[in-house]
Write a protein that holds these residues in place. Sequence first.
Motif, PDB file in Angstrom:
ATOM      1  N   CYS A 171       0.844  -1.290  -0.125  1.00 25.33           N
ATOM      2  CA  CYS A 171       0.037   0.005   0.171  1.00 25.33           C
ATOM      3  C   CYS A 171       0.994   1.429   0.035  1.00 25.33           C
ATOM      4  O   CYS A 171       0.612   2.262  -0.925  1.00 25.33           O
ATOM      5  CB  CYS A 171      -0.997  -0.105   1.055  1.00 25.33           C
ATOM      6  SG  CYS A 171      -2.421  -1.215   1.101  1.00 25.33           S
ATOM      7  N   ARG A 190       3.753   1.421  -1.322  1.00 19.42           N
ATOM      8  CA  ARG A 190       4.339   1.664  -2.789  1.00 19.42           C
ATOM      9  C   ARG A 190       3.437   2.124  -3.549  1.00 19.42           C
ATOM     10  O   ARG A 190       3.770   3.137  -4.508  1.00 19.42           O
ATOM     11  CB  ARG A 190       4.846   0.209  -3.042  1.00 19.42           C
ATOM     12  CG  ARG A 190       6.391   0.037  -3.076  1.00 19.42           C
ATOM     13  CD  ARG A 190       6.929  -1.001  -3.900  1.00 19.42           C
ATOM     14  NE  ARG A 190       6.725  -2.202  -2.916  1.00 19.42           N
ATOM     15  CZ  ARG A 190       6.369  -3.411  -3.423  1.00 19.42           C
ATOM     16  NH1 ARG A 190       5.847  -3.579  -4.794  1.00 19.42           N
ATOM     17  NH2 ARG A 190       6.383  -4.209  -2.419  1.00 19.42           N
ATOM     18  N   ILE A 191       2.046   1.903  -3.545  1.00 19.76           N
ATOM     19  CA  ILE A 191       0.959   2.425  -4.254  1.00 19.76           C
ATOM     20  C   ILE A 191       0.907   3.830  -4.041  1.00 19.76           C
ATOM     21  O   ILE A 191       0.928   4.712  -5.107  1.00 19.76           O
ATOM     22  CB  ILE A 191      -0.019   1.834  -4.181  1.00 19.76           C
ATOM     23  CG1 ILE A 191      -0.147   0.375  -4.884  1.00 19.76           C
ATOM     24  CG2 ILE A 191      -1.366   2.498  -4.686  1.00 19.76           C
ATOM     25  CD1 ILE A 191      -1.189  -0.645  -4.326  1.00 19.76           C
ATOM     26  N   SER A 194       3.665   5.787  -5.649  1.00 18.69           N
ATOM     27  CA  SER A 194       3.772   5.799  -6.883  1.00 18.69           C
ATOM     28  C   SER A 194       2.836   6.843  -7.541  1.00 18.69           C
ATOM     29  O   SER A 194       2.942   7.162  -8.425  1.00 18.69           O
ATOM     30  CB  SER A 194       3.574   4.386  -7.707  1.00 18.69           C
ATOM     31  OG  SER A 194       2.121   4.166  -7.260  1.00 18.69           O
ATOM     32  N   ARG A 195       1.920   6.920  -6.678  1.00 20.61           N
ATOM     33  CA  ARG A 195       0.802   8.090  -7.165  1.00 20.61           C
ATOM     34  C   ARG A 195       1.130   9.390  -6.580  1.00 20.61           C
ATOM     35  O   ARG A 195       0.220  10.208  -6.770  1.00 20.61           O
ATOM     36  CB  ARG A 195      -0.485   7.577  -6.751  1.00 20.61           C
ATOM     37  CG  ARG A 195      -0.834   6.163  -7.277  1.00 20.61           C
ATOM     38  CD  ARG A 195      -2.250   5.824  -6.714  1.00 20.61           C
ATOM     39  NE  ARG A 195      -2.594   4.503  -7.706  1.00 20.61           N
ATOM     40  CZ  ARG A 195      -3.689   3.790  -7.616  1.00 20.61           C
ATOM     41  NH1 ARG A 195      -4.892   4.472  -6.944  1.00 20.61           N
ATOM     42  NH2 ARG A 195      -3.844   3.044  -7.926  1.00 20.61           N
ATOM     43  N   LEU A 225      -6.167   3.374   1.732  1.00 16.44           N
ATOM     44  CA  LEU A 225      -5.308   2.114   0.994  1.00 16.44           C
ATOM     45  C   LEU A 225      -5.593   0.914   1.715  1.00 16.44           C
ATOM     46  O   LEU A 225      -5.336   1.066   2.848  1.00 16.44           O
ATOM     47  CB  LEU A 225      -4.099   2.359   0.600  1.00 16.44           C
ATOM     48  CG  LEU A 225      -3.768   3.382  -0.555  1.00 16.44           C
ATOM     49  CD1 LEU A 225      -2.318   4.142  -0.420  1.00 16.44           C
ATOM     50  CD2 LEU A 225      -3.922   2.641  -1.786  1.00 16.44           C
ATOM     51  N   SER A 272      -5.449  -2.307  -3.598  1.00 15.79           N
ATOM     52  CA  SER A 272      -4.195  -2.647  -4.204  1.00 15.79           C
ATOM     53  C   SER A 272      -4.257  -3.601  -5.416  1.00 15.79           C
ATOM     54  O   SER A 272      -3.388  -3.343  -6.373  1.00 15.79           O
ATOM     55  CB  SER A 272      -3.173  -3.494  -3.167  1.00 15.79           C
ATOM     56  OG  SER A 272      -3.365  -4.667  -3.092  1.00 15.79           O
TER      57      SER A 272
END
Length: 181
Positions: free
Chosen positions: A35, A37-38, A41-42, A83, A115
């Motif tokens: 989560c 990492r997501i 990345s956003r 998330l 995810s």
Amino acid sequence: MTVSKNKIFCIVYCRVSSNKQAQEGESFDVQAEICTRIATSRGWVVAHDPWKETFSGRRDSRPAFLEILEFLDQNPDHVRYCLFRSIDRFTRGGSLSYEEMKRELTRRGVELVDSYGLIQPTRNTLEDLGFEYDWSRSSPSEITEVVVATSTKQGGNGHTHPPHRAGNSARSARIQTTPSR
């Protein structure tokens, strides 16, 4: 919490139902890492350490979820996303539980993000006309979310992917019908 107008804040929720599960593939650390990492990345900022709950997702009393609501109430309009790994990590209480938890977060201006990308953003269906009503806002994945939440209560794993995400062909996703006579 210090807020910057340019940043989008999110929170992370992780749940395991047993100590055994916490030590296996869906551990707190694995869920939190995915989560986070997501979020990174956003370009989102995680506003709080991930909430970690060892608790049956079928129970209505959810201490960590109540802490999340309290945090959101203390920091109104700052967090935009919640998330989590998958719907079954969010709840195993079925569609009614899922919908109630989602409503509580939506009331606080927070959207759900899983995810796997199953949950799609809510859209105003009247945007082109310049109008917006409560009833004109919906998510293209709403029915799928309810089906997955229901299946998790019945023992499914909540890792259901839309056919195009799972690499399934349209042929394998097609429903077989028998012509009526």
